[in-house]
Design an enzyme around this catalytic site. Structure first.
Site, PDB file in Angstrom:
ATOM      1  N   GLU A   1     -27.105 -42.833  26.517  1.00 54.30           N
ATOM      2  CA  GLU A   1     -27.360 -43.064  27.921  1.00 54.30           C
ATOM      3  C   GLU A   1     -26.361 -41.190  28.287  1.00 54.30           C
ATOM      4  O   GLU A   1     -25.725 -40.691  28.064  1.00 54.30           O
ATOM      5  CB  GLU A   1     -27.105 -44.234  28.271  1.00 54.30           C
ATOM      6  N   ASP A   2     -27.307 -41.447  29.767  1.00 52.75           N
ATOM      7  CA  ASP A   2     -26.584 -40.044  30.890  1.00 52.75           C
ATOM      8  C   ASP A   2     -25.292 -41.112  31.362  1.00 52.75           C
ATOM      9  O   ASP A   2     -23.814 -40.231  31.064  1.00 52.75           O
ATOM     10  CB  ASP A   2     -27.419 -39.439  31.914  1.00 52.75           C
TER      11      ASP A   2
ATOM     12  N   ASP B   1     -24.331 -47.412  34.482  1.00 47.91           N
ATOM     13  CA  ASP B   1     -24.579 -47.866  36.208  1.00 47.91           C
ATOM     14  C   ASP B   1     -23.944 -49.314  36.467  1.00 47.91           C
ATOM     15  O   ASP B   1     -23.167 -50.152  35.886  1.00 47.91           O
ATOM     16  CB  ASP B   1     -24.942 -46.980  37.249  1.00 47.91           C
TER      17      ASP B   1
ATOM     18  N   PHE C   1     -22.322 -41.297  43.756  1.00 46.81           N
ATOM     19  CA  PHE C   1     -23.871 -40.168  43.034  1.00 46.81           C
ATOM     20  C   PHE C   1     -23.203 -38.872  42.778  1.00 46.81           C
ATOM     21  O   PHE C   1     -22.862 -38.058  43.859  1.00 46.81           O
ATOM     22  CB  PHE C   1     -24.932 -40.212  44.282  1.00 46.81           C
TER      23      PHE C   1
ATOM     24  N   ARG D   1     -31.449 -31.276  37.684  1.00 48.35           N
ATOM     25  CA  ARG D   1     -30.942 -31.901  36.008  1.00 48.35           C
ATOM     26  C   ARG D   1     -30.225 -30.553  34.973  1.00 48.35           C
ATOM     27  O   ARG D   1     -29.730 -30.801  34.512  1.00 48.35           O
ATOM     28  CB  ARG D   1     -31.959 -32.223  35.627  1.00 48.35           C
TER      29      ARG D   1
HETATM   30  P1  IMP Z   1     -28.523 -48.836  35.021  1.00 48.36           P
HETATM   31  O1  IMP Z   1     -27.879 -48.821  36.468  1.00 48.36           O
HETATM   32  O2  IMP Z   1     -27.024 -48.752  33.948  1.00 48.36           O
HETATM   33  O3  IMP Z   1     -29.443 -49.798  34.334  1.00 48.36           O
HETATM   34  O4  IMP Z   1     -28.206 -47.225  34.829  1.00 48.36           O
HETATM   35  C1  IMP Z   1     -30.156 -46.774  35.308  1.00 48.36           C
HETATM   36  C2  IMP Z   1     -29.612 -45.267  35.270  1.00 48.36           C
HETATM   37  O5  IMP Z   1     -29.712 -45.210  36.568  1.00 48.36           O
HETATM   38  C3  IMP Z   1     -28.953 -43.943  34.848  1.00 48.36           C
HETATM   39  O6  IMP Z   1     -29.638 -44.128  33.176  1.00 48.36           O
HETATM   40  C4  IMP Z   1     -28.991 -43.192  35.324  1.00 48.36           C
HETATM   41  O7  IMP Z   1     -30.696 -42.194  34.887  1.00 48.36           O
HETATM   42  C5  IMP Z   1     -29.437 -43.022  36.565  1.00 48.36           C
HETATM   43  N1  IMP Z   1     -27.901 -43.211  37.439  1.00 48.36           N
HETATM   44  C6  IMP Z   1     -27.293 -44.648  38.073  1.00 48.36           C
HETATM   45  N2  IMP Z   1     -26.136 -43.841  38.123  1.00 48.36           N
HETATM   46  C7  IMP Z   1     -26.100 -42.858  38.877  1.00 48.36           C
HETATM   47  C8  IMP Z   1     -25.512 -41.682  39.301  1.00 48.36           C
HETATM   48  O8  IMP Z   1     -25.119 -41.621  39.462  1.00 48.36           O
HETATM   49  N3  IMP Z   1     -26.665 -40.605  39.489  1.00 48.36           N
HETATM   50  C9  IMP Z   1     -27.714 -40.119  38.499  1.00 48.36           C
HETATM   51  N4  IMP Z   1     -28.982 -41.225  38.467  1.00 48.36           N
HETATM   52  C10 IMP Z   1     -27.979 -41.965  38.148  1.00 48.36           C
END
Ligand code: IMP
Length: 180
Positions: free
Chosen positions: A101-102, A105, A154, A167
């Site tokens: 994963e990137d 969050d 963010f 990106r």
């Molecule tokens: P989750 O909330 O852990 O499900 O994260 C889902 C997705 O939200 C990540 O894979 C990112 O693509 C996006 N995301 C969450 N935080 C950030 C951020 O700070 N910048 C850009 N994308 C984010």
């Protein structure tokens, strides 16, 4: 003037530090799976740069695949739903799967994908993420291989976007003010 500066972005993690850390994470994976094959699954689109760099630093037989998901509902409440947009090309049964994963969050995406992948009977299942924002977690997800832990801000760049922009930046940058 560089594009990121023009956009008012502040560098949070420099590309050289990302490279160093990706090498270290890949070294740990190489050690943990010594003599075995690993199968990396990148979550599109954010993880593509991290996966590409990580894969090339892993000194083992390595295969890759990609999966794409969409999130619905407000991320701020735990009813946020995740839906699959693109499934894997290949079967993962019996493989050492590492979900890449990137950023972790809320943990909703990783929680959903780990559940789906577990049902497909991999030999082992681990989670790697370039970034971790543990303060935002709604699901109890813990990464096995984490690049950097960051505060609740963010970030964009190195695969991460805001409305599909940024990106391609080499550094991870902070977007100010954060999107609503
Ligand atoms: P989750 O909330 O852990 O499900 O994260 C889902 C997705 O939200 C990540 O894979 C990112 O693509 C996006 N995301 C969450 N935080 C950030 C951020 O700070 N910048 C850009 N994308 C984010």
């Amino acid at each position: 003037m560089p594009f990121a500066r023009k956009e008012g972005l502040k560098i949070r993690i420099r590309h050289a530090d990302i490279e160093r850390r990706v090498r270290a994470v890949a070294g740990q994976i190489t050690k943990d799976f010594k003599g075995q094959r690993v199968h990396l699954i990148g979550v599109l689109k954010g993880a593509c740069f991290f996966l590409a760099d990580l894969a090339r630093e892993i000194d083992l037989e390595t295969s890759i695949d990609f999966i794409a998901v969409a999130s619905y509902g407000k991320k701020k409440d735990s009813s946020g739903q995740v839906r699959m947009l693109k499934d894997l090309d290949n079967n993962v049964a019996g493989l050492n799967v590492i979900l890449v994963e990137d950023i972790l969050d809320t943990g909703l995406t990783a929680n959903y994908l780990l559940r789906i992948l577990r049902q497909r009977r991999p030999k082992t299942l681990s989670l790697a993420a370039l970034l971790d924002k543990p303060s935002r977690r709604l699901k109890p997800v813990k990464g096995d291989y984490i690049g950097f832990t960051i505060p609740d801000e963010f970030v964009v760049g190195y695969g991460l976007d805001y409305a599909e922009r940024y990106r391609n930046l080499k550094d991870v940058c902070v977007l100010q003010p954060p999107p609503q």
